[in-house]
Write a protein that holds these residues in place. Structure first.
Motif, mmCIF file in Angstrom:
data_model
loop_
_atom_site.group_PDB
_atom_site.id
_atom_site.type_symbol
_atom_site.label_atom_id
_atom_site.label_comp_id
_atom_site.label_asym_id
_atom_site.label_seq_id
_atom_site.Cartn_x
_atom_site.Cartn_y
_atom_site.Cartn_z
ATOM 1 N N VAL A 67 58.177 -31.228 -30.664
ATOM 2 C CA VAL A 67 57.822 -30.542 -32.089
ATOM 3 C C VAL A 67 58.822 -29.870 -32.416
ATOM 4 C CG1 VAL A 67 56.726 -28.698 -30.342
ATOM 5 C CG2 VAL A 67 56.193 -28.690 -33.017
ATOM 6 N N THR A 68 59.260 -29.058 -32.919
ATOM 7 C CA THR A 68 60.512 -28.480 -34.033
ATOM 8 C C THR A 68 60.000 -27.586 -35.134
ATOM 9 O OG1 THR A 68 62.766 -27.841 -34.177
ATOM 10 C CG2 THR A 68 61.572 -30.666 -35.009
ATOM 11 N N VAL A 69 60.708 -26.868 -35.517
ATOM 12 C CA VAL A 69 60.063 -26.253 -36.790
ATOM 13 C C VAL A 69 61.273 -25.844 -37.139
ATOM 14 C CG1 VAL A 69 58.253 -24.020 -37.807
ATOM 15 C CG2 VAL A 69 57.813 -25.241 -35.430
ATOM 16 N N SER A 70 61.421 -26.383 -38.819
ATOM 17 C CA SER A 70 62.786 -25.441 -39.469
ATOM 18 C C SER A 70 62.519 -24.317 -40.031
ATOM 19 C CB SER A 70 62.420 -27.000 -40.818
ATOM 20 O OG SER A 70 61.343 -26.907 -41.120
ATOM 21 N N GLU A 71 63.468 -24.393 -40.639
ATOM 22 C CA GLU A 71 64.158 -22.731 -40.931
ATOM 23 C C GLU A 71 63.067 -22.445 -42.759
ATOM 24 O OE1 GLU A 71 67.008 -25.561 -42.835
ATOM 25 O OE2 GLU A 71 66.023 -24.884 -41.429
ATOM 26 N N ILE A 85 56.627 -28.775 -39.789
ATOM 27 C CA ILE A 85 57.014 -28.998 -39.079
ATOM 28 C C ILE A 85 57.033 -30.613 -38.352
ATOM 29 C CG2 ILE A 85 55.132 -29.192 -37.221
ATOM 30 C CD1 ILE A 85 53.957 -26.896 -37.877
ATOM 31 N N PHE A 86 57.901 -30.744 -37.679
ATOM 32 C CA PHE A 86 58.184 -32.530 -37.106
ATOM 33 C C PHE A 86 56.985 -32.405 -36.000
ATOM 34 C CE2 PHE A 86 60.789 -30.925 -40.217
ATOM 35 C CZ PHE A 86 60.548 -31.986 -41.052
ATOM 36 N N ILE A 87 56.800 -33.623 -35.434
ATOM 37 C CA ILE A 87 56.068 -33.908 -33.532
ATOM 38 C C ILE A 87 57.407 -35.521 -33.398
ATOM 39 C CG2 ILE A 87 53.979 -34.512 -32.744
ATOM 40 C CD1 ILE A 87 53.976 -31.836 -33.915
ATOM 41 N N CYS A 88 57.017 -35.828 -32.175
ATOM 42 C CA CYS A 88 57.278 -37.278 -32.521
ATOM 43 C C CYS A 88 56.425 -37.637 -30.851
ATOM 44 C CB CYS A 88 59.265 -36.893 -31.380
ATOM 45 S SG CYS A 88 59.500 -36.459 -30.358
#
Length: 365
Positions: free
Chosen positions: A28-32, A36-39
């Motif tokens: 998971v990553t959350v941009s500035e 929200i992106f998931i792989c």
């Protein structure tokens, strides 16, 4: 009347952000800007797309479905099996493609680090690796960035191999030159004396044919200090935390055999998968044996911020601009390969968050 006996106390104000009823997520990553992106790596589930964005409470393939469909004619521009996604805080989503579905040998030329422009949602650059960097045993796991050094910054990637040497792979983003550091040394290798215990049971490979073997995975969790000068890392099957100066890592005049003397030992933090750093230099790490999330302050003091029965294998962490710590919980230890082929995972998998009132560590000045 039977007395109510004392029981374990749980704490930490966790909120559910998203429930996954399909394939098992890892990253998971959350941009500035709060995207929200998931792989979803290809570990045996029906993975329709290996990278997704959560939009209006729905998963959408990212940057599009076409890029998520493996094209053997163009494996550098299509995703094979993505293990990690990282938004860098300055408009780029970085996608780490293992090219190793089901932990196979990486598909030749398929292992890559991909930069996607978040404004146009198009691939800006692809970094591939030579055969002396991505070995037949390599499993690219997680990545951290510092854009304050070199002409275009550097990336640091963990190789969490289960059957070959662990390492930190250093990538010069100006020209794509990459090299392995701390290759096969103690700090990037599985702890041979570590016996993981999750949900009260010993975690080991248990095959359909009845055979068993120890669960061993090399360097996995990685975090970088707010000034970019220190890299923290840990093997997956270990409770130990290590760090090293990034200046030293990048300095190829220091031979690998001497690099071990620059590694610092921070002691036990619990067995962790993912790690992340906030803007004040605090490291956040999961403890998958104890359903917990810990923070390690710059002075080494450790504190448990969440202990909850729902934290069934805390995997990847991300800190959002909303000052929440986000974590993927995916029941990794309940996969069939640990239970003689029987899948003990219970859907949904989850994306949780907890308020920490801190911002993510910056990657640039």
């Amino acid at each position: 009347m039977k007395p109510m006996l004392p029981s374990e106390k749980y704490f930490g104000n966790l909120e559910l952000v998203y429930a996954f009823y399909g394939a098992m997520p890892t990253g998971v990553t959350v941009s500035e800007t709060g995207r929200i992106f998931i792989c979803f790596p290809k570990w045996g589930d029906d993975v329709k797309f290996t990278v997704a964005e959560i939009i209006q409470d729905k998963l959408q393939s990212y940057p599009n479905l076409q890029t998520n469909l493996v094209n053997s004619e163009n494996i550098t521009m299509t995703f094979i099996s993505v293990q990690s996604v990282v938004a860098d805080g300055r408009g780029t989503l970085w996608i780490l493609d293992t090219a190793a579905p089901n932990f196979s040998e990486p598909i030749k030329g398929g292992a890559k680090l991909v930069a996607v422009d978040l404004e146009t949602n198009t691939i800006r650059k692809v970094y591939t690796f030579t055969e002396d960097v991505v070995l037949p045993t390599t499993y690219l796991n997680d990545v951290r960035f510092d854009f304050r050094v070199g002409k275009a910054g550097y990336a640091y990637i963990t190789d969490s191999s289960s059957r070959g040497p662990g390492a930190i792979i250093v990538v010069d983003l100006s020209n794509g030159n990459a090299f392995r550091r701390l290759n096969g040394v103690k700090s990037t290798s599985p702890d041979p004396y570590f016996l993981p215990k999750v949900e009260g049971e010993i975690l080991m490979n248990r095959n359909i044919d009845g055979s068993t073997s120890p669960f061993r995975l090399a360097s996995d969790g990685i975090a970088i200090s707010p000034d970019g000068k220190v890299l923290f890392f840990c093997p997956l099957t270990s409770r130990h935390l290590f760090s090293i100066s990034t200046d030293v890592l990048r300095d190829r005049t220091i031979p690998d055999k001497d690099l071990i003397y620059h590694v610092e030992y921070w002691g036990e933090k619990g067995a962790s998968d993912g790690m992340i750093t906030d803007a004040k230099g605090t490291v956040y790490a999961g403890d998958y044996e104890n359903n917990s999330i810990r923070k390690i302050l710059p002075n080494g003091i450790m504190e448990t911020i969440a202990h909850d029965p729902r934290i069934l294998w805390p995997d990847t962490f991300s800190i959002g601009p909303d000052q929440y710590l986000y974590v993927i919980v995916n029941q990794l230890h309940r996969q069939p390969r640990f239970h003689y082929g029987k899948d003990l995972r219970e859907k949904p998998y989850s994306l949780l968050r907890i308020k920490i009132d801190e911002f993510p560590a910056p990657t640039f000045s």
